[in-house]
Design an enzyme around this catalytic site. Structure first.
Site, PDB file in Angstrom:
ATOM      1  N   HIS A 107       2.063   0.606  -3.568  1.00 36.08           N
ATOM      2  CA  HIS A 107       2.909   0.488  -4.761  1.00 36.08           C
ATOM      3  C   HIS A 107       3.846  -0.684  -4.503  1.00 36.08           C
ATOM      4  CE1 HIS A 107       2.296   4.937  -4.475  1.00 36.08           C
ATOM      5  NE2 HIS A 107       2.307   4.932  -5.795  1.00 36.08           N
ATOM      6  N   ASP A 110       6.663   0.124  -2.234  1.00 34.41           N
ATOM      7  CA  ASP A 110       6.341   0.428  -0.831  1.00 34.41           C
ATOM      8  C   ASP A 110       6.409  -0.867  -0.029  1.00 34.41           C
ATOM      9  OD1 ASP A 110       5.450   2.816  -1.946  1.00 34.41           O
ATOM     10  OD2 ASP A 110       3.346   2.205  -1.871  1.00 34.41           O
TER      11      ASP A 110
HETATM   12  C1  XLS Z   1       1.061  11.262  -6.273  1.00 28.46           C
HETATM   13  C2  XLS Z   1      -0.026  10.297  -6.400  1.00 28.46           C
HETATM   14  C3  XLS Z   1       0.316   8.874  -6.018  1.00 28.46           C
HETATM   15  C4  XLS Z   1      -0.730   7.929  -6.515  1.00 28.46           C
HETATM   16  C5  XLS Z   1      -0.307   6.506  -6.589  1.00 28.46           C
HETATM   17  O1  XLS Z   1       0.875  12.466  -6.312  1.00 28.46           O
HETATM   18  O2  XLS Z   1      -1.108  10.754  -5.670  1.00 28.46           O
HETATM   19  O3  XLS Z   1       0.503   8.775  -4.645  1.00 28.46           O
HETATM   20  O4  XLS Z   1      -1.871   8.009  -5.741  1.00 28.46           O
HETATM   21  O5  XLS Z   1       0.770   6.313  -7.407  1.00 28.46           O
END
Ligand code: XLS
Ligand code: NI
Ligand code: NI
Length: 442
Positions: A107, A110
């Protein structure tokens, strides 16, 4: 201010993780994941396309609602946000390379700290994108998918693309633009939409029709932008029924497929299915895979597992061979994942505080899935499972059954046939037999 990169080794004393086979006692070795082994005509590496999730592995600090983080990262200490991001990238690419994972996912927030000024945040994302590009070129690691975190910032508390306030929607758009730009620059094979806050907490204050329309509007806006700017990859939607909202619009595979069809988005998208999200929706992971695969939409996977006693997204590393053997059988049958890979959207437990734990977690996950691929191949070669399933439906392959399936019979015809054939013979579904068969291969 100049930023220092590539100077430190963060995972000292742990080298390249290699395949050593099932006899190995080395906890830092793969027992099943042999990247070059050919399975059903492709190497394991090509089949599985493993990716490391930036957020869990290099950002998540283990905090839970009852206590702060317990994971203290040596790459998270510099006072300057850009330097900290560069240090984190050093650690991330060292880890990904040592694991031998071909891909990573991230993301925007991140990669580098968020900032409320969209201009400053955009500049930060560009800064780290340049570093990622260099790291990718040096290591050969590739970007499976990028995404924007549209759920952590306070401004998204009422939703991002589905927010009732257009100004918030504009901010979501600004962030999406930056994340899509980064994904294009880094040659990402996909771009993920997971609608963390795209849902509602209460219907009393929610115009669901309008929110779903606005959601689709944003997806169209992003697709138009990305294609115009040279994005060649696939868009993925990741279903999840709830958490953080009470109800998410991307509830499960079937709901998302219906949504994409309703708003004319089917052709641009595939599904990124997450194991724990399937269980939260009250489905098995195999169910979600089958629904997506039957619709030609099974594109990518977020690998993890839930806890059957807990109703939330525990994001544990995969260990369930049965669960994965069933899923891999579906993936193998459709000829592999359509455009995506297998991303470890999984985190160490709060009390797994050694650096080594990050390695054990991924080794176990990769081995579980590799082993399941081998099982799925055996099941397919053996053929009985497929044969029994096909036989169950054989009555639709010829004669009146085939006529009916082709739409040639009317209700009056069924009436006549029912009288003609009399009471049908009992045919066993053989469930226990099939469970035993699966068990034999596992
Ligand atoms: C959260 C989601 C997230 C997605 C990406 O529950 O799994 O991590 O994979 O935004
Ligand atoms: Ni996920
Ligand atoms: Ni999740």
């Amino acid at each position: 201010m100049s930023v220092i990169i590539g100077q430190k080794e963060y995972f000292k004393g742990i080298g390249q993780i290699k395949f050593e086979g099932v006899e190995s006692d080395n906890p830092f070795a793969f027992r099943y994941y042999d990247e070059n082994r050919i399975v059903a005509g492709k190497s394991m590496k090509e089949h599985l396309r493993f990716a490391i999730a930036y957020w869990h592995s290099f950002c998540g600090d283990g905090a839970d609602p009852f206590g702060p983080g317990t994971h203290h990262y040596p790459w998270d200490v510099a006072s300057d946000a850009r330097q900290r991001a560069a240090d984190k990238a050093d650690a991330a690419f060292e880890f990904i390379t040592k694991m031998g994972a071909p891909y990573y996912c991230f993301h925007d927030v991140d990669a580098i700290d968020g900032h409320n000024d969209p201009k400053e945040f955009g500049d930060r994302v560009k800064f780290i994108t340049d570093i990622f590009a260099k790291k990718q070129a040096e290591s050969g690691v590739k970007l499976l998918w990028g995404t924007a975190n549209l759920f952590s910032n306070e401004r998204y508390m009422n939703g991002a693309s589905t927010n009732p306030n257009f100004e918030v929607v504009a901010h979501a758009g600004a962030q999406l633009k930056g994340a899509i730009d980064a994904t294009i620059t880094l040659g990402g094979e996909g771009y993920v939409f997971w609608g963390g806050r795209e849902g509602y907490m209460s219907l009393l204050n929610t115009d669901m029709k309008r929110e779903r329309e606005n959601f689709a509007r944003m997806l169209h806006t992003c697709v138009e932008y990305a294609r115009r700017n040279g994005f060649k990859g696939k868009f993925f939607i990741e279903p999840k029924p709830c958490e953080p909202t009470k109800h998410q619009y991307d509830y499960d595979a079937a709901t998302v497929i219906g949504f994409l069809r309703e708003f004319d988005l089917l052709s641009e998208f595939g599904l990124n299915l997450e194991v724990n999200h399937a269980t939260l929706a009250g489905h098995t992971f195999a169910h979600e895979c089958q629904v997506a695969s039957d619709a030609g939409m099974l594109a990518s996977i977020d690998a993890n597992r839930g806890d059957t006693q807990n109703g939330w997204d525990t994001d544990q590393f995969p260990t369930d061979i049965y669960e994965w053997a069933e899923a891999m059988s579906i993936i193998l049958k459709q000829g592999g994942l359509a455009g995506g890979g297998i991303n470890f959207d999984a985190k160490r437990r709060r009390n797994s505080t050694d650096m080594a734990d990050l390695f054990y977690a991924h080794i176990g996950g990769m081995d579980t899935i590799a082993r399941s691929l081998l099982i799925a191949e055996k099941i397919a070669k053996h053929g009985e499972m497929d044969r029994l399933k096909a036989e169950r439906y054989a009555s639709f392959n010829s004669g009146k059954g085939a006529d009916y399936a082709a739409g040639k019979l009317k209700l009056e015809d069924l009436y006549k046939i029912a009288i003609e054939v009399g009471e049908p013979a009992q045919i066993s579904g053989k469930q226990e037999y099939l469970e035993n068969l699966l068990g034999r291969f596992v």
